[in-house]
Each structure stands twice: as structure tokens, then as C-alpha cells.
Design an enzyme around this catalytic site. Structure first.
Site, PDB file in Angstrom:
ATOM      1  N   CYS A   1       0.867  -1.184   0.000  1.00 40.81           N
ATOM      2  CA  CYS A   1       0.000   0.000   0.000  1.00 40.81           C
ATOM      3  C   CYS A   1       0.895   1.222   0.000  1.00 40.81           C
ATOM      4  CB  CYS A   1      -0.918   0.004   1.208  1.00 40.81           C
ATOM      5  SG  CYS A   1      -1.897   1.512   1.338  1.00 40.81           S
TER       6      CYS A   1
ATOM      7  N   CYS B   1      -5.213   5.666  -4.182  1.00 44.60           N
ATOM      8  CA  CYS B   1      -4.478   4.420  -3.955  1.00 44.60           C
ATOM      9  C   CYS B   1      -3.050   4.661  -4.424  1.00 44.60           C
ATOM     10  CB  CYS B   1      -5.126   3.275  -4.728  1.00 44.60           C
ATOM     11  SG  CYS B   1      -4.162   1.748  -4.716  1.00 44.60           S
TER      12      CYS B   1
END
Length: 327
Positions: free
Chosen positions: A77, A228
Site C-alpha cells: 500500500c 491508492c
């Protein structure tokens, strides 16, 4: 169980940070997933896209594990890594560090603020894999670069890349952004389907100007998020390979949560990406968790003052997108 945590965000992608390096928590594997489902629930008091567990590492300065709000674990991430980079660097009194992630040890460093009083960190995004079995994507070919998948769309061209979590990326026009197409596609490839057995992150990318793109992502295990990090990195890579942007040059990546910068590097046919953006803390909290009863209470919460600075960047980014998205 009493748990100390920090809530923070990278580009509006918000997380709860739990320090296992210095607090001595003992979580089972199932505990981490259950904690994510419980504490990240948007209908409860905290709410977040996921939990970042910061742990000791045998071969790096710290280790990051990421659990999505549905309890699943993500291999990587980028927005979360910036928060972990800040936490580990401040914890150790360093400006540079190496963070162990599921697939690789990644370099991170403190950078000049994007705007005044916005804590800014650069993180390495790698490895970059184009092989379809790395996602996995079940097609009768080794890679997919700017090609159609007929059962998903008669018009869009897709690129599949793992960085290392899986991404399906399409360059689109404004009318395609404004339609329900991305939602329909994303729900199809993240439900029962034969193409992506493990699901996939789906990004629609609009080229704005040379050196600037807009990215909107439906994240596997989460849904639409403000941003993201790995998707923005992968999108910068794809637009650079399509010669919409340039390798080794800064790409400003706009999203619903604000703006980051990406730089795509190539060396002997292999790629790495630098992701540069905010690591903003919202509050500190102490929670009392009872996993047996699937409940928690917040015993204390201390709001921090960093968000107002970030909102200036967010306002600037939104204005830029509104001016250019239909250009």
C-alpha cells in the site's frame, strides 16, 4: 485489550496505525483481520480504509503489514507506506529508512514539504511485474499492455501490472469517467469471475496535461477510495510507457484526495517508481477492544492540527482537476 493507535492519511486514503514495535502487543493472524473489520467499520466511531501494523524487522528498520477494512491482507500500500515511513523515521530519529513489506524491502525518506506544514515522504514502489501470473489474470497470453479484454469492454484498452499488488489500468476520456462503467467493471472483476480469481484494483486514468494525470481507483477489498498509492504509481508507469509522460520526470498525479508526485525509473529493462506525498496524522486514540464480543470503546482521543494544512493542497488539487478534466 487496550490498544494505542494513530489515525492518519495519505492523499485522503485513511488508516489506523498500530505500533507493535514498542507496545508489545501479541496479535494472532486472525486477530489482525478481525481488528481491521471491527475498527475500520465506517458506521463505528473510528472508521478507516485499513490498519497499518508497524512491526520489528530482522533485516530492515521496520516492517509493515496492511489489512483492508474487509479483513483481507494487502501485499502493498503506497499511501500507507508513507505513513509507516513517517512513523518509523520519527520513532528512530532518522530521515531515511528501509521498510520490510510482504514482497520487498523498500527505501523511504523524508522530503521537502509539498506545501508548508505538510509532512512529505518518498517511498519506493517495487517490484514491477507485467507477467499475468503475478496478478493473477487468466488470459491466454503472457502480458497485457494497452489491449482490449472484450468481455469487459468493447472500447477500453487495459494494461495489467503488479506493483506488487495487482492493477488493471485504462486510459479514459471525461465521459467514461463520469459514467458507471468503472463501477460495473470493478464489481465484476472483484466478484466471482474467471479472469481475476483473487480480484484486482481497477484504475481509470485521464491524461490532463504533459506531466499531469488524474487517477480514480476501485480498490480490491475496499471499493472506491480517495486515492491508492500503488495505483497512482502504476498509472504513472503506464502513461510513461505510452509516452504521455516521460521516464525520470516528475508526474503530478491528481486524485479525489489531493495530489502526489511520481517518478518512474528504468534500469536494464526493469522499473521502479518513487511515490512522493503527504503523511498526515489526524488524531491519537486509545481503544479498549473485546474481540470475543466484536466490540470496542474509545477511552481517549486527541485531535491533531495537521489536516488544515493538507486541506490547502486538497483545495488546490480539486480546482486544478475541475479546470482540466474536460480539457
Amino acid at each position: 485489550m487496550e490498544v494505542q493507535l494513530i489515525k492518519g492519511h495519505g492523499s485522503g486514503n485513511d488508516f489506523l496505525i498500530i505500533d507493535e514495535m514498542s507496545n508489545g502487543y501479541v496479535f494472532s493472524e486472525s486477530d489482525r483481520g478481525e481488528l481491521a473489520k471491527l475498527l475500520c467499520n465506517r458506521r463505528a466511531e473510528l472508521g478507516a480504509d485499513g490498519i497499518l501494523f508497524v512491526m520489528n524487522s530482522k533485516n530492515a528498520d521496520g516492517r509493515m503489514r496492511v489489512f483492508n477494512s474487509d479483513g483481507s491482507e494487502a501485499s502493498m500500500c503506497g499511501n500507507g507506506l508513507r505513513l509507516v515511513a513517517r512513523y518509523v523515521c520519527e520513532h528512530l530519529g532518522k530521515n531515511k529508512a528501509v521498510i520490510e513489506t510482504m514482497k520487498a524491502n523498500l527505501k523511504v525518506s523524508k522530503q521537502n514539504d509539498l506545501l508548508p506544514d505538510i509532512h512529505t515522504y518518498q517511498v519506493e514502489i517495487s517490484p514491477v511485474l507485467f507477467e499475468l501470473n503475478a496478478l493473477p489474470l487468466k488470459l491466454n497470453k503472457p502480458t497485457l499492455f494497452n489491449e482490449k479484454i472484450e468481455e469487459l469492454s468493447a472500447d477500453l484498452r487495459f494494461t495489467a501490472v503488479a506493483v506488487p499488488n495487482p492493477h488493471l489500468i485504462a486510459i479514459v476520456e471525461a465521459d467514461q469517467l463520469e459514467s458507471d462503467l468503472q463501477k460495473q467493471l470493478s464489481e465484476k472483476v472483484n466478484g466471482p469471475n474467471h479472469l481475476f480469481p483473487d480480484g484486482v484494483n481497477v484504475s481509470f486514468v485521464k491524461n490532463l496535461q504533459p506531466g499531469s494525470i488524474y487517477v480514480r481507483t476501485f480498490e480490491r477489498g475496499v471499493g472506491f477510495t480517495n486515492a491508492c498509492g500503488t495505483a497512482m504509481s502504476a498509472s504513472s508507469l503506464v502513461t510513461s510507457l505510452l509516452e504521455l509522460n516521460e521516464l525520470e520526470n516528475v508526474v503530478n498525479v491528481y486524485n479525489n484526495g489531493g495530489r502526489v508526485q511520481c517518478v518512474v525509473h528504468e534500469c536494464e529493462g526493469k522499473y521502479t517508481i518513487d511515490l512522493i506525498g503527504n503523511a498526515t496524522y489526524l488524531y491519537n486514540a486509545t481503544v479498549n477492544v473485546n474481540l470475543e464480543h466484536n466490540s470496542f470503546t474509545v477511552s481517549s482521543k486527541t485531535d491533531l492540527s495537521e489536516q488544515s494544512s493538507y486541506e490547502q493542497l486538497q483545495t488546490e488539487a480539486q480546482r486544478y482537476v475541475e479546470m482540466n478534466i474536460k480539457g
